[in-house]
Design an enzyme around this catalytic site. Structure first.
Site, mmCIF file in Angstrom:
data_model
loop_
_atom_site.group_PDB
_atom_site.id
_atom_site.type_symbol
_atom_site.label_atom_id
_atom_site.label_comp_id
_atom_site.label_asym_id
_atom_site.label_seq_id
_atom_site.Cartn_x
_atom_site.Cartn_y
_atom_site.Cartn_z
ATOM 1 N N HIS A 57 0.817 -1.213 0.000
ATOM 2 C CA HIS A 57 0.000 0.000 0.000
ATOM 3 C C HIS A 57 0.850 1.262 0.000
ATOM 4 O O HIS A 57 2.084 1.207 0.061
ATOM 5 C CB HIS A 57 -0.946 0.001 1.207
ATOM 6 C CG HIS A 57 -0.255 -0.053 2.543
ATOM 7 N ND1 HIS A 57 0.262 1.067 3.157
ATOM 8 C CD2 HIS A 57 -0.015 -1.090 3.395
ATOM 9 C CE1 HIS A 57 0.802 0.727 4.315
ATOM 10 N NE2 HIS A 57 0.645 -0.585 4.486
ATOM 11 N N CYS B 266 2.989 -4.978 6.886
ATOM 12 C CA CYS B 266 2.693 -4.714 5.485
ATOM 13 C C CYS B 266 3.901 -4.087 4.770
ATOM 14 O O CYS B 266 4.886 -3.716 5.380
ATOM 15 C CB CYS B 266 1.488 -3.782 5.362
ATOM 16 S SG CYS B 266 -0.085 -4.548 5.798
#
Length: 348
Positions: free
Chosen positions: A239, A255
């Site tokens: 992301h 992440c």
């Protein structure tokens, strides 16, 4: 070496076919300026590919604009194949930058499409907030490719960098932020799952007390940024981020995060189902112009008991010991600065 036709195709595909305007730092509203940037980009790639006359120091910031998000040609060594000029597993080219007043190392890293670690590891004694004005810095915009078996995304956690291999001939690369200590990014093989623009962040249970909410809507406070690509059925994903200073650092809850301009480029070109392999390789070997290169990074997660011993073991496993200048090899293992170096043994 590739032909002028192929070099032209790489950049025309990037700019015209895929609408990937992130080849340049800023999007120009004027068509004339876009094409001016395009042809300068073409000049840069041909200069790099054919090793023409050295560029002036003033040209290097322009090179950063041109090559950010560019697709580099590569070719892996086939099993049993000797080193030759057709093998190319080292991409990019080292450049330079003269520090200007008010610049930080973080500013410089972002300008050249690097993570903070790539500059900081090369200059550990320089204050990242107050680098000496007018100091000429080496900019490590060259990388040894991790070995892959097929196309898709490879994320080398140890170097905090993502590689997107396209059709077995081209590769793009971007710096990333990874999981912090206690929230390490998991090694493994995944596929791109759900893709979302302006994602809602579902706050992990362990963090809800800290943030006071169960979900966070899109906006400047959302740590996912404007784009999300999930990794299969896991709760991990690739992301963006509203915090560019975190790229090149262990700063996430597991992440993978990218600069906003980089995640936008990746989001538009990667489809659901794309293979994602997350690896941990602090030492990589590559070939360029029939010479053997090494790139060594810090063992950021402290997973290797002895990096020196680990490096020597890799040499033996890959039957490279007789091809290496051992003095240079030992020095690079000691430095661990992430800069690719030619360690080929010279025969007289």
């Amino acid at each position: 070496m590739i032909s002028v036709r192929v070099a032209f195709k790489i950049f025309s595909d990037e700019l015209l076919m895929k609408n990937n305007y992130q080849l340049f730092i800023y999007q120009s509203p004027k068509i004339g300026q876009v094409f001016k940037s395009f042809f300068f980009s073409l000049f840069v790639i041909i200069t790099i590919v054919f090793d023409l006359n050295p560029l002036r120091i003033d040209d290097y910031p322009k090179i950063a604009f041109a090559l950010r998000g560019a697709a580099f040609p590569y070719r892996f060594q086939e099993e049993g194949q000797e080193y030759d000029s057709n093998i190319k597993t080292v991409i990019g080219r080292v450049t330079h930058h003269v520090v200007e007043k008010g610049q930080t190392l973080l500013d410089i890293a972002k300008q050249y499409g690097l993570g903070y670690n790539e500059i900081a590891d090369l200059y550990p004694k320089i204050d990242p907030w107050l680098p000496p004005i007018s100091k000429k810095l080496v900019i490590p915009t060259q990388w040894v490719l991790p070995k892959v078996d097929e196309t898709g995304i490879v994320i080398n956690v140890a170097e905090l960098r993502l590689y997107y291999f396209i059709n077995g001939t081209l590769v793009k690369t971007f710096p990333v932020g990874i999981g912090d200590i206690g929230w390490v990014t998991p090694i493994g093989t995944y596929q791109i799952g759900l893709k979302q623009v302006n994602p809602v962040w579902h706050v992990p249970v362990t963090l809800r007390e800290k943030y006071g909410v169960k979900t966070m809507p899109p906006g400047p406070d959302n740590p996912l940024g404007e784009y999300w690509m999930g990794l299969g059925s896991s709760h991990y994903g690739i992301h963006g981020t509203p915090m560019p200073w975190s790229i090149g650092r262990p700063a996430t809850h597991g992440c993978i995060r990218l600069y906003d301009e980089d995640i936008e480029t990746l989001f538009r070109t990667v489809s659901s189902g794309t293979r994602v392999k997350i690896i941990y390789e602090p030492i990589k070997f590559g070939i360029l112009h029939s010479k053997l290169y090494i790139e060594v990074h810090r063992d950021i997660y402290n997973r290797i008991d002895d990096l020196n011993e680990y490096g020597h073991k890799l040499l033996q496993e890959r039957e490279l010991t007789e091809k290496v200048n051992m003095f240079k090899f030992e020095k690079i293992l000691e430095r661990k600065d992430g800069l690719p170096v030619d360690i080929s043994k010279i025969y007289y």
